[in-house]
Scaffold this motif. Structure first.
Motif, PDB file in Angstrom:
ATOM      1  N   GLN A 148       0.861  -1.185   0.000  1.00 35.36           N
ATOM      2  CA  GLN A 148       0.000   0.000   0.000  1.00 35.36           C
ATOM      3  C   GLN A 148       0.899   1.238   0.000  1.00 35.36           C
ATOM      4  OE1 GLN A 148      -3.423  -0.063  -0.341  1.00 35.36           O
ATOM      5  NE2 GLN A 148      -2.875  -2.198  -0.740  1.00 35.36           N
ATOM      6  N   VAL A 149       0.595   2.177  -0.881  1.00 36.52           N
ATOM      7  CA  VAL A 149       1.443   3.356  -1.029  1.00 36.52           C
ATOM      8  C   VAL A 149       0.623   4.631  -0.877  1.00 36.52           C
ATOM      9  CG1 VAL A 149       3.125   2.199  -2.505  1.00 36.52           C
ATOM     10  CG2 VAL A 149       1.150   3.327  -3.554  1.00 36.52           C
ATOM     11  N   VAL A 150       1.313   5.707  -0.539  1.00 35.17           N
ATOM     12  CA  VAL A 150       0.693   7.029  -0.435  1.00 35.17           C
ATOM     13  C   VAL A 150       0.977   7.776  -1.734  1.00 35.17           C
ATOM     14  CG1 VAL A 150       0.648   9.221   0.802  1.00 35.17           C
ATOM     15  CG2 VAL A 150       1.002   7.088   2.067  1.00 35.17           C
ATOM     16  N   VAL A 151      -0.090   8.291  -2.349  1.00 36.46           N
ATOM     17  CA  VAL A 151       0.032   9.042  -3.600  1.00 36.46           C
ATOM     18  C   VAL A 151      -0.424  10.473  -3.363  1.00 36.46           C
ATOM     19  CG1 VAL A 151      -0.847   9.280  -5.963  1.00 36.46           C
ATOM     20  CG2 VAL A 151      -0.299   7.012  -5.048  1.00 36.46           C
ATOM     21  N   VAL A 152       0.393  11.435  -3.792  1.00 40.70           N
ATOM     22  CA  VAL A 152       0.057  12.851  -3.653  1.00 40.70           C
ATOM     23  C   VAL A 152       0.317  13.559  -4.971  1.00 40.70           C
ATOM     24  CG1 VAL A 152       0.639  12.864  -1.197  1.00 40.70           C
ATOM     25  CG2 VAL A 152       2.379  13.513  -2.888  1.00 40.70           C
ATOM     26  N   LYS A 153      -0.078  14.815  -5.050  1.00 43.51           N
ATOM     27  CA  LYS A 153       0.187  15.631  -6.217  1.00 43.51           C
ATOM     28  C   LYS A 153       1.652  16.056  -6.214  1.00 43.51           C
ATOM     29  CE  LYS A 153      -2.868  18.599  -8.886  1.00 43.51           C
ATOM     30  NZ  LYS A 153      -4.004  19.546  -8.821  1.00 43.51           N
ATOM     31  N   ASP A 154       2.246  16.104  -7.392  1.00 46.91           N
ATOM     32  CA  ASP A 154       3.621  16.535  -7.522  1.00 46.91           C
ATOM     33  C   ASP A 154       3.783  17.936  -6.922  1.00 46.91           C
ATOM     34  OD1 ASP A 154       6.238  16.265  -8.216  1.00 46.91           O
ATOM     35  OD2 ASP A 154       5.982  16.915 -10.279  1.00 46.91           O
ATOM     36  N   GLY A 155       4.842  18.118  -6.132  1.00 47.86           N
ATOM     37  CA  GLY A 155       5.057  19.409  -5.490  1.00 47.86           C
ATOM     38  C   GLY A 155       4.576  19.455  -4.053  1.00 47.86           C
ATOM     39  N   THR A 156       3.872  18.411  -3.627  1.00 47.31           N
ATOM     40  CA  THR A 156       3.388  18.337  -2.237  1.00 47.31           C
ATOM     41  C   THR A 156       4.562  18.122  -1.283  1.00 47.31           C
ATOM     42  OG1 THR A 156       1.269  17.407  -2.931  1.00 47.31           O
ATOM     43  CG2 THR A 156       1.892  17.083  -0.637  1.00 47.31           C
ATOM     44  N   ASP A 157       4.580  18.844  -0.200  1.00 45.22           N
ATOM     45  CA  ASP A 157       5.621  18.699   0.817  1.00 45.22           C
ATOM     46  C   ASP A 157       5.268  17.507   1.705  1.00 45.22           C
ATOM     47  OD1 ASP A 157       7.753  19.107   2.472  1.00 45.22           O
ATOM     48  OD2 ASP A 157       6.873  20.786   3.568  1.00 45.22           O
ATOM     49  N   TYR A 158       6.020  16.413   1.578  1.00 42.95           N
ATOM     50  CA  TYR A 158       5.715  15.188   2.319  1.00 42.95           C
ATOM     51  C   TYR A 158       6.998  14.547   2.809  1.00 42.95           C
ATOM     52  CZ  TYR A 158       3.932  10.528   3.464  1.00 42.95           C
ATOM     53  OH  TYR A 158       3.609   9.364   4.116  1.00 42.95           O
ATOM     54  N   SER A 159       7.039  14.233   4.105  1.00 41.35           N
ATOM     55  CA  SER A 159       8.177  13.508   4.661  1.00 41.35           C
ATOM     56  C   SER A 159       7.736  12.215   5.339  1.00 41.35           C
ATOM     57  CB  SER A 159       8.942  14.383   5.656  1.00 41.35           C
ATOM     58  OG  SER A 159       8.082  14.828   6.702  1.00 41.35           O
ATOM     59  N   SER A 160       6.498  12.200   5.886  1.00 41.98           N
ATOM     60  CA  SER A 160       5.951  11.001   6.520  1.00 41.98           C
ATOM     61  C   SER A 160       4.441  11.167   6.632  1.00 41.98           C
ATOM     62  CB  SER A 160       6.558  10.796   7.912  1.00 41.98           C
ATOM     63  OG  SER A 160       6.044  11.758   8.828  1.00 41.98           O
ATOM     64  N   THR A 161       3.786  10.134   7.116  1.00 43.56           N
ATOM     65  CA  THR A 161       2.331  10.216   7.269  1.00 43.56           C
ATOM     66  C   THR A 161       1.913  11.266   8.292  1.00 43.56           C
ATOM     67  OG1 THR A 161       2.393   8.395   8.875  1.00 43.56           O
ATOM     68  CG2 THR A 161       1.937   7.816   6.573  1.00 43.56           C
ATOM     69  N   ALA A 162       2.849  11.717   9.118  1.00 49.30           N
ATOM     70  CA  ALA A 162       2.535  12.772  10.085  1.00 49.30           C
ATOM     71  C   ALA A 162       2.101  14.056   9.370  1.00 49.30           C
ATOM     72  CB  ALA A 162       3.742  13.046  10.976  1.00 49.30           C
ATOM     73  N   ASP A 163       2.567  14.229   8.134  1.00 52.97           N
ATOM     74  CA  ASP A 163       2.192  15.423   7.370  1.00 52.97           C
ATOM     75  C   ASP A 163       0.723  15.399   6.947  1.00 52.97           C
ATOM     76  OD1 ASP A 163       4.791  16.488   7.437  1.00 52.97           O
ATOM     77  OD2 ASP A 163       5.394  15.219   5.755  1.00 52.97           O
ATOM     78  N   LEU A 164       0.056  14.254   7.093  1.00 50.01           N
ATOM     79  CA  LEU A 164      -1.333  14.121   6.640  1.00 50.01           C
ATOM     80  C   LEU A 164      -2.341  14.159   7.783  1.00 50.01           C
ATOM     81  CD1 LEU A 164      -0.802  11.384   3.901  1.00 50.01           C
ATOM     82  CD2 LEU A 164      -1.112  13.841   3.572  1.00 50.01           C
ATOM     83  N   VAL A 165      -1.864  14.402   9.006  1.00 51.59           N
ATOM     84  CA  VAL A 165      -2.788  14.556  10.136  1.00 51.59           C
ATOM     85  C   VAL A 165      -3.695  15.758   9.871  1.00 51.59           C
ATOM     86  CG1 VAL A 165      -2.988  15.108  12.585  1.00 51.59           C
ATOM     87  CG2 VAL A 165      -1.211  13.513  11.813  1.00 51.59           C
ATOM     88  N   GLY A 166      -5.008  15.530   9.938  1.00 47.73           N
ATOM     89  CA  GLY A 166      -5.975  16.600   9.692  1.00 47.73           C
ATOM     90  C   GLY A 166      -6.231  16.889   8.233  1.00 47.73           C
ATOM     91  N   LYS A 167      -5.515  16.202   7.329  1.00 48.51           N
ATOM     92  CA  LYS A 167      -5.704  16.399   5.890  1.00 48.51           C
ATOM     93  C   LYS A 167      -6.712  15.381   5.350  1.00 48.51           C
ATOM     94  CE  LYS A 167      -2.490  19.576   5.557  1.00 48.51           C
ATOM     95  NZ  LYS A 167      -1.240  19.324   4.820  1.00 48.51           N
ATOM     96  N   THR A 168      -7.205  15.619   4.153  1.00 49.49           N
ATOM     97  CA  THR A 168      -8.167  14.704   3.531  1.00 49.49           C
ATOM     98  C   THR A 168      -7.433  13.584   2.807  1.00 49.49           C
ATOM     99  OG1 THR A 168      -9.761  16.499   3.210  1.00 49.49           O
ATOM    100  CG2 THR A 168     -10.081  14.494   1.903  1.00 49.49           C
ATOM    101  N   VAL A 169      -7.711  12.346   3.217  1.00 48.29           N
ATOM    102  CA  VAL A 169      -7.068  11.161   2.638  1.00 48.29           C
ATOM    103  C   VAL A 169      -8.159  10.213   2.150  1.00 48.29           C
ATOM    104  CG1 VAL A 169      -5.535   9.202   3.052  1.00 48.29           C
ATOM    105  CG2 VAL A 169      -5.091  11.400   4.172  1.00 48.29           C
ATOM    106  N   VAL A 170      -7.981   9.657   0.951  1.00 54.19           N
ATOM    107  CA  VAL A 170      -8.995   8.785   0.359  1.00 54.19           C
ATOM    108  C   VAL A 170      -8.439   7.391   0.103  1.00 54.19           C
ATOM    109  CG1 VAL A 170     -10.350  10.626  -0.719  1.00 54.19           C
ATOM    110  CG2 VAL A 170      -8.398   9.663  -1.942  1.00 54.19           C
ATOM    111  N   ALA A 171      -9.331   6.403   0.118  1.00 55.62           N
ATOM    112  CA  ALA A 171      -8.995   5.019  -0.216  1.00 55.62           C
ATOM    113  C   ALA A 171     -10.280   4.319  -0.628  1.00 55.62           C
ATOM    114  CB  ALA A 171      -8.353   4.300   0.970  1.00 55.62           C
ATOM    115  N   GLU A 172     -10.131   3.176  -1.274  1.00 58.48           N
ATOM    116  CA  GLU A 172     -11.293   2.389  -1.685  1.00 58.48           C
ATOM    117  C   GLU A 172     -11.924   1.726  -0.462  1.00 58.48           C
ATOM    118  OE1 GLU A 172     -12.267  -0.881  -5.112  1.00 58.48           O
ATOM    119  OE2 GLU A 172     -10.488  -1.211  -3.893  1.00 58.48           O
ATOM    120  N   ALA A 173     -13.246   1.784  -0.377  1.00 55.86           N
ATOM    121  CA  ALA A 173     -13.965   1.176   0.745  1.00 55.86           C
ATOM    122  C   ALA A 173     -13.697  -0.327   0.801  1.00 55.86           C
ATOM    123  CB  ALA A 173     -15.463   1.435   0.609  1.00 55.86           C
TER     124      ALA A 173
END
Length: 284
Positions: A148-173
């Motif tokens: 399972q991988v994390v996919v973001v838009k190019d240019g997004t500042d990402y170092s770990s999943t901690a950067d996604l706390v409070g952000k909108t994250v989607v996955a297949e039900a």
């Protein structure tokens, strides 16, 4: 006012485009597109800057359709029949067993319910061998590796999943991606939104309505990056390793027969050839 331009493919950007309708007419393929960018060098662009349009008809001549990807990771050939790694592998296994496969689409979130209700006889479509699946069904041994991988838009500042706390994250039900979100300390604190299919997750990230998606590595490798419809997306993290298997009803002995067929198809090179064709890694 409408404009018409000919042979200016390179003067458009299609990475965020979506397809509204597709039809053939007089030997030409017509695509009704939205979210297309008209580049400054386009002869119909009078503003000398990038412009967006939600109503573009693309007419292609001398087109040969090889295969189509639709609704997640379902592949169809030019005749509208299922194709892809799992379909070809299942067909080869069924030939070994002397049976004819019938491929049926189901709601992935209720796959075990469908199996127990005998609406289907097995679950075979990139199914992760989770503890829950193995406890409630009769499963084969693993046949392919995944993650399972994390996919973001190019240019997004990402170092770990901690950067996604409070952000909108989607996955297949009901997917392994959803389980990965629930099992990650940081992603569990994200604003999680479930989608019906994995390609919807990619669309949300590309459109900017979601900050990240968690989905299969195999699908992400096939669907994003340079030369794809999602060239603006990238993989930034791998959450966990997993393996694919096939599930039958509890107590069934068919799983063992499929395992034997796997052994034969590995020995004669069939499985490796399919893995190479679709960019997968076989399980040990």
């Amino acid at each position: 006012m409408g404009y018409r331009t000919v042979d200016e493919w390179e003067n458009f950007e299609f990475q965020d485009a979506d397809i509204g309708q597709i039809h053939m007419e007089n030997g030409h393929l017509y695509l009704e597109l939205g979210y297309v960018t008209i580049l400054p060098d386009n002869s119909c662009n009078r503003d000398i800057r990038k412009m967006g349009t939600n109503e573009l008809t693309l007419q292609l001549q001398h087109v040969q359709i090889d295969r189509i990807v639709e609704e997640g990771y379902k592949l169809y050939d030019a005749d509208g029949n299922f194709t892809g790694f799992d379909t070809e592998l299942a067909t080869a296994v069924c030939e070994k067993l002397g049976v004819e496969p019938e491929f049926v689409e189901i709601n992935w979130d209720t796959k075990v319910v469908e199996l127990d209700a005998k609406s289907i006889d097995c679950i075979w479509n990139g199914m992760t061998l989770t503890d829950d699946i193995m406890a409630n069904t009769a499963t084969t041994k693993a046949y392919a590796k995944n993650a399972q991988v994390v996919v973001v838009k190019d240019g997004t500042d990402y170092s770990s999943t901690a950067d996604l706390v409070g952000k909108t994250v989607v996955a297949e039900a009901g997917s392994a991606g959803e389980a990965a979100i629930e099992g990650d300390e940081n992603l569990a604190q994200a604003d999680y939104v479930s989608k019906s299919v994995q390609t919807d997750c990619l669309m949300e990230v590309a459109a900017g309505t979601a900050d990240a998606a968690v989905l299969d590595l195999t699908l992400a490798n096939a669907m994003i990056g340079e030369g794809t419809d999602y060239a603006s997306l990238k993989i930034v993290d791998e959450l966990n390793a997993e393996e694919y298997g096939v599930a039958f009803r509890k107590g069934s002995d068919v799983a063992e027969a499929v395992d034997n067929a796997f052994d034969e198809l590995k020995a004669d090179g069939t499985m490796q050839a399919l893995a190479d064709k679709y960019g997968l890694t076989l399980a040990e």
